[in-house]
Design a protein around this motif. Structure first.
Motif, PDB file in Angstrom:
ATOM      1  N   VAL A 241       0.839  -1.202   0.000  1.00  0.00           N
ATOM      2  CA  VAL A 241       0.000   0.000   0.000  1.00  0.00           C
ATOM      3  C   VAL A 241       0.870   1.245   0.000  1.00  0.00           C
ATOM      4  O   VAL A 241       0.623   2.207  -0.742  1.00  0.00           O
ATOM      5  N   ALA A 242       1.906   1.240   0.836  1.00  0.00           N
ATOM      6  CA  ALA A 242       2.810   2.390   0.910  1.00  0.00           C
ATOM      7  C   ALA A 242       3.529   2.603  -0.409  1.00  0.00           C
ATOM      8  O   ALA A 242       3.696   3.745  -0.867  1.00  0.00           O
ATOM      9  N   LEU A 243       3.969   1.524  -1.031  1.00  0.00           N
ATOM     10  CA  LEU A 243       4.697   1.628  -2.295  1.00  0.00           C
ATOM     11  C   LEU A 243       3.794   2.185  -3.393  1.00  0.00           C
ATOM     12  O   LEU A 243       4.217   3.030  -4.197  1.00  0.00           O
ATOM     13  N   ALA A 244       2.551   1.747  -3.415  1.00  0.00           N
ATOM     14  CA  ALA A 244       1.606   2.256  -4.410  1.00  0.00           C
ATOM     15  C   ALA A 244       1.332   3.742  -4.196  1.00  0.00           C
ATOM     16  O   ALA A 244       1.275   4.527  -5.160  1.00  0.00           O
ATOM     17  N   ALA A 245       1.172   4.149  -2.941  1.00  0.00           N
ATOM     18  CA  ALA A 245       0.928   5.559  -2.638  1.00  0.00           C
ATOM     19  C   ALA A 245       2.142   6.407  -2.997  1.00  0.00           C
ATOM     20  O   ALA A 245       2.011   7.510  -3.538  1.00  0.00           O
ATOM     21  N   PHE A 246       3.323   5.886  -2.704  1.00  0.00           N
ATOM     22  CA  PHE A 246       4.556   6.601  -3.029  1.00  0.00           C
ATOM     23  C   PHE A 246       4.695   6.770  -4.536  1.00  0.00           C
ATOM     24  O   PHE A 246       5.039   7.849  -5.034  1.00  0.00           O
ATOM     25  N   ALA A 247       4.432   5.703  -5.282  1.00  0.00           N
ATOM     26  CA  ALA A 247       4.518   5.770  -6.746  1.00  0.00           C
ATOM     27  C   ALA A 247       3.555   6.809  -7.297  1.00  0.00           C
ATOM     28  O   ALA A 247       3.913   7.583  -8.213  1.00  0.00           O
TER      29      ALA A 247
ATOM     30  N   ARG B  26       8.275  13.418   4.302  1.00  0.00           N
ATOM     31  CA  ARG B  26       7.837  13.654   5.676  1.00  0.00           C
ATOM     32  C   ARG B  26       6.358  13.335   5.850  1.00  0.00           C
ATOM     33  O   ARG B  26       5.951  12.764   6.868  1.00  0.00           O
ATOM     34  N   ARG B  27       5.569  13.697   4.858  1.00  0.00           N
ATOM     35  CA  ARG B  27       4.143  13.414   4.929  1.00  0.00           C
ATOM     36  C   ARG B  27       3.876  11.907   4.878  1.00  0.00           C
ATOM     37  O   ARG B  27       3.075  11.384   5.664  1.00  0.00           O
ATOM     38  N   LEU B  28       4.553  11.198   3.979  1.00  0.00           N
ATOM     39  CA  LEU B  28       4.341   9.757   3.879  1.00  0.00           C
ATOM     40  C   LEU B  28       4.866   9.025   5.113  1.00  0.00           C
ATOM     41  O   LEU B  28       4.247   8.070   5.586  1.00  0.00           O
ATOM     42  N   ASP B  29       6.030   9.459   5.623  1.00  0.00           N
ATOM     43  CA  ASP B  29       6.594   8.808   6.809  1.00  0.00           C
ATOM     44  C   ASP B  29       5.685   8.954   8.022  1.00  0.00           C
ATOM     45  O   ASP B  29       5.740   8.134   8.951  1.00  0.00           O
ATOM     46  N   ALA B  30       4.876   9.993   8.025  1.00  0.00           N
ATOM     47  CA  ALA B  30       3.962  10.221   9.146  1.00  0.00           C
ATOM     48  C   ALA B  30       2.613   9.546   8.940  1.00  0.00           C
ATOM     49  O   ALA B  30       1.797   9.504   9.873  1.00  0.00           O
ATOM     50  N   THR B  31       2.399   8.987   7.740  1.00  0.00           N
ATOM     51  CA  THR B  31       1.078   8.400   7.455  1.00  0.00           C
ATOM     52  C   THR B  31       1.230   6.981   6.894  1.00  0.00           C
ATOM     53  O   THR B  31       1.525   6.050   7.631  1.00  0.00           O
ATOM     54  N   VAL B  32       1.093   6.837   5.595  1.00  0.00           N
ATOM     55  CA  VAL B  32       0.991   5.512   4.992  1.00  0.00           C
ATOM     56  C   VAL B  32       2.280   4.708   5.050  1.00  0.00           C
ATOM     57  O   VAL B  32       2.247   3.470   5.007  1.00  0.00           O
ATOM     58  N   ALA B  33       3.433   5.382   5.171  1.00  0.00           N
ATOM     59  CA  ALA B  33       4.714   4.669   5.210  1.00  0.00           C
ATOM     60  C   ALA B  33       5.330   4.644   6.612  1.00  0.00           C
ATOM     61  O   ALA B  33       6.498   4.291   6.764  1.00  0.00           O
ATOM     62  N   ALA B  34       4.552   4.980   7.607  1.00  0.00           N
ATOM     63  CA  ALA B  34       5.077   5.042   8.976  1.00  0.00           C
ATOM     64  C   ALA B  34       5.656   3.693   9.398  1.00  0.00           C
ATOM     65  O   ALA B  34       5.009   2.655   9.258  1.00  0.00           O
ATOM     66  N   GLY B  35       6.897   3.706   9.882  1.00  0.00           N
ATOM     67  CA  GLY B  35       7.530   2.498  10.388  1.00  0.00           C
ATOM     68  C   GLY B  35       8.155   1.602   9.336  1.00  0.00           C
ATOM     69  O   GLY B  35       8.714   0.558   9.675  1.00  0.00           O
TER      70      GLY B  35
ATOM     71  N   ARG C 130       4.715  10.100  -9.474  1.00  0.00           N
ATOM     72  CA  ARG C 130       4.165  10.359 -10.817  1.00  0.00           C
ATOM     73  C   ARG C 130       3.595  11.772 -10.902  1.00  0.00           C
ATOM     74  O   ARG C 130       3.753  12.474 -11.916  1.00  0.00           O
ATOM     75  N   ALA C 131       2.925  12.180  -9.825  1.00  0.00           N
ATOM     76  CA  ALA C 131       2.264  13.495  -9.820  1.00  0.00           C
ATOM     77  C   ALA C 131       3.261  14.644  -9.889  1.00  0.00           C
ATOM     78  O   ALA C 131       2.911  15.753 -10.316  1.00  0.00           O
ATOM     79  N   LEU C 132       4.517  14.414  -9.497  1.00  0.00           N
ATOM     80  CA  LEU C 132       5.528  15.469  -9.571  1.00  0.00           C
ATOM     81  C   LEU C 132       5.804  15.873 -11.011  1.00  0.00           C
ATOM     82  O   LEU C 132       6.165  17.017 -11.296  1.00  0.00           O
ATOM     83  N   GLY C 133       5.691  14.907 -11.934  1.00  0.00           N
ATOM     84  CA  GLY C 133       5.866  15.202 -13.357  1.00  0.00           C
ATOM     85  C   GLY C 133       7.277  15.084 -13.875  1.00  0.00           C
ATOM     86  O   GLY C 133       7.482  15.194 -15.087  1.00  0.00           O
ATOM     87  N   TRP C 134       8.252  14.861 -12.987  1.00  0.00           N
ATOM     88  CA  TRP C 134       9.641  14.778 -13.456  1.00  0.00           C
ATOM     89  C   TRP C 134      10.338  13.471 -13.070  1.00  0.00           C
ATOM     90  O   TRP C 134      11.494  13.266 -13.414  1.00  0.00           O
ATOM     91  N   VAL C 135       9.641  12.582 -12.406  1.00  0.00           N
ATOM     92  CA  VAL C 135      10.186  11.258 -12.093  1.00  0.00           C
ATOM     93  C   VAL C 135       9.704  10.288 -13.165  1.00  0.00           C
ATOM     94  O   VAL C 135       8.502  10.102 -13.355  1.00  0.00           O
ATOM     95  N   THR C 136      10.631   9.671 -13.871  1.00  0.00           N
ATOM     96  CA  THR C 136      10.277   8.806 -14.997  1.00  0.00           C
ATOM     97  C   THR C 136      10.238   7.326 -14.637  1.00  0.00           C
ATOM     98  O   THR C 136       9.591   6.537 -15.328  1.00  0.00           O
ATOM     99  N   GLU C 137      10.956   6.942 -13.593  1.00  0.00           N
ATOM    100  CA  GLU C 137      10.980   5.542 -13.161  1.00  0.00           C
ATOM    101  C   GLU C 137      11.030   5.463 -11.637  1.00  0.00           C
ATOM    102  O   GLU C 137      11.642   6.304 -10.982  1.00  0.00           O
ATOM    103  N   LEU C 138      10.412   4.423 -11.093  1.00  0.00           N
ATOM    104  CA  LEU C 138      10.578   4.065  -9.683  1.00  0.00           C
ATOM    105  C   LEU C 138      10.978   2.601  -9.649  1.00  0.00           C
ATOM    106  O   LEU C 138      10.234   1.732 -10.119  1.00  0.00           O
ATOM    107  N   LEU C 139      12.165   2.331  -9.110  1.00  0.00           N
ATOM    108  CA  LEU C 139      12.753   0.998  -9.137  1.00  0.00           C
ATOM    109  C   LEU C 139      12.889   0.442  -7.724  1.00  0.00           C
ATOM    110  O   LEU C 139      13.168   1.170  -6.778  1.00  0.00           O
ATOM    111  N   VAL C 140      12.724  -0.865  -7.624  1.00  0.00           N
ATOM    112  CA  VAL C 140      12.831  -1.555  -6.339  1.00  0.00           C
ATOM    113  C   VAL C 140      14.113  -2.370  -6.298  1.00  0.00           C
ATOM    114  O   VAL C 140      14.386  -3.161  -7.210  1.00  0.00           O
ATOM    115  N   GLY C 141      14.909  -2.173  -5.258  1.00  0.00           N
ATOM    116  CA  GLY C 141      16.109  -2.967  -5.035  1.00  0.00           C
ATOM    117  C   GLY C 141      16.063  -3.592  -3.660  1.00  0.00           C
ATOM    118  O   GLY C 141      14.996  -3.734  -3.053  1.00  0.00           O
ATOM    119  N   GLY C 142      17.230  -3.958  -3.140  1.00  0.00           N
ATOM    120  CA  GLY C 142      17.313  -4.479  -1.788  1.00  0.00           C
ATOM    121  C   GLY C 142      16.561  -5.775  -1.573  1.00  0.00           C
ATOM    122  O   GLY C 142      16.328  -6.558  -2.492  1.00  0.00           O
TER     123      GLY C 142
END
Length: 240
Positions: A6-12, A65-74, A16-28
């Motif tokens: 859920v957090a990853l989908a919200a982050f993506a 900061r907004r995501l860390d305090a909400t959907v991506a907390a922890g 996308r909404a920023l308009g200048w990020v062309t890819e989001l990649l998962v590593g680790g």
């Protein structure tokens, strides 16, 4: 517990909404199939259509900061922001969100190897289309670079191993580094836990924490073992 999907989908969606990020990649660990909820970080790389200047960095700080305090907390969601035009330059530092702050870091050779071998895209092109293919010799060189770089520096500062998480990080990183230098293959953290150079009592505690159990180790004794293994491993590693 927060759902990392859920957090990853919200982050993506936010990127996308920023308009200048062309890819989001998962590593680790999420890319290698070794993700442990409540234990593993989210290691991500976003590719930008140009330099990530001060204005863009301010946008990212507010977003994280907004995501860390909400959907991506922890979740310890971390992300490096790479200018597409400079993505193959391994010496370039990129704005990177980690542990609640935006810092400037290189995209390490190990991170690049993980992306090339196991990474996948949430949106945009796949990592394999963006970063060069990786050979066994590349993996060996990446491991040597980390051992002779940050970990050699850390080995000369034993007090660092008194910090939270440094015992487990040090022991597993040494196990992964030795394996990569020897075989040219990346080892997951879970498998590395089974190969740590530590007394049985400490190895068992590291293993338990990797499972998500709350287990405390004697602070000074554990730090000493982790520092000694780091010192020994880095001292016996030679440049390729």
């Amino acid at each position: 517990m927060v759902d990392h999907d859920v957090a990853l989908a919200a982050f993506a969606e936010e990127l996308r909404a920023l308009g200048w990020v062309t890819e989001l990649l998962v590593g680790g660990s999420l890319a290698t199939g070794d993700y442990v909820a409540g234990v593993s970080d989210l290691d991500l790389v976003a590719v930008a259509d140009g330099p990530v200047d001060d204005e863009r960095q301010a946008q990212l700080t507010e977003l994280h900061r907004r995501l860390d305090a909400t959907v991506a907390a922890g979740l310890d969601l971390g992300c490096a922001y790479v200018d597409s035009g400079r993505r193959e330059d391994v010496a370039v530092q990129h704005p990177t969100w980690t542990h609640g702050m935006l810092v400037q870091r290189i995209l390490s050779l190990v991170s690049r190897a993980e992306l090339a071998l196991h990474g996948f895209a949430v949106f945009g092109r796949a990592p394999q289309a963006l970063f060069p293919a990786v050979t066994g010799d590349d993996v060996r060189e990446a491991a040597r670079a980390e051992l002779l770089g940050y970990w050699s520096w850390a080995s000369r500062r034993p007090w660092i191993f008194l910090q939270r998480d440094m015992v487990d990080l040090g022991l597993t990183s040494m196990a992964r580094g030795r394996h990569a230098v020897r075989t040219g293959e990346l080892l997951t953290k879970t498998l590395a836990v089974e190969r740590v150079a530590a007394p049985a009592w400490l190895a068992g505690q590291v293993r338990a924490r990797r499972r998500g159990d709350v287990v405390a180790s004697p602070r000074l004794r554990a730090a000493w073992h982790a520092w000694r293994d780091t010192r020994r491993t880095t001292n016996t590693t030679t440049a390729g």
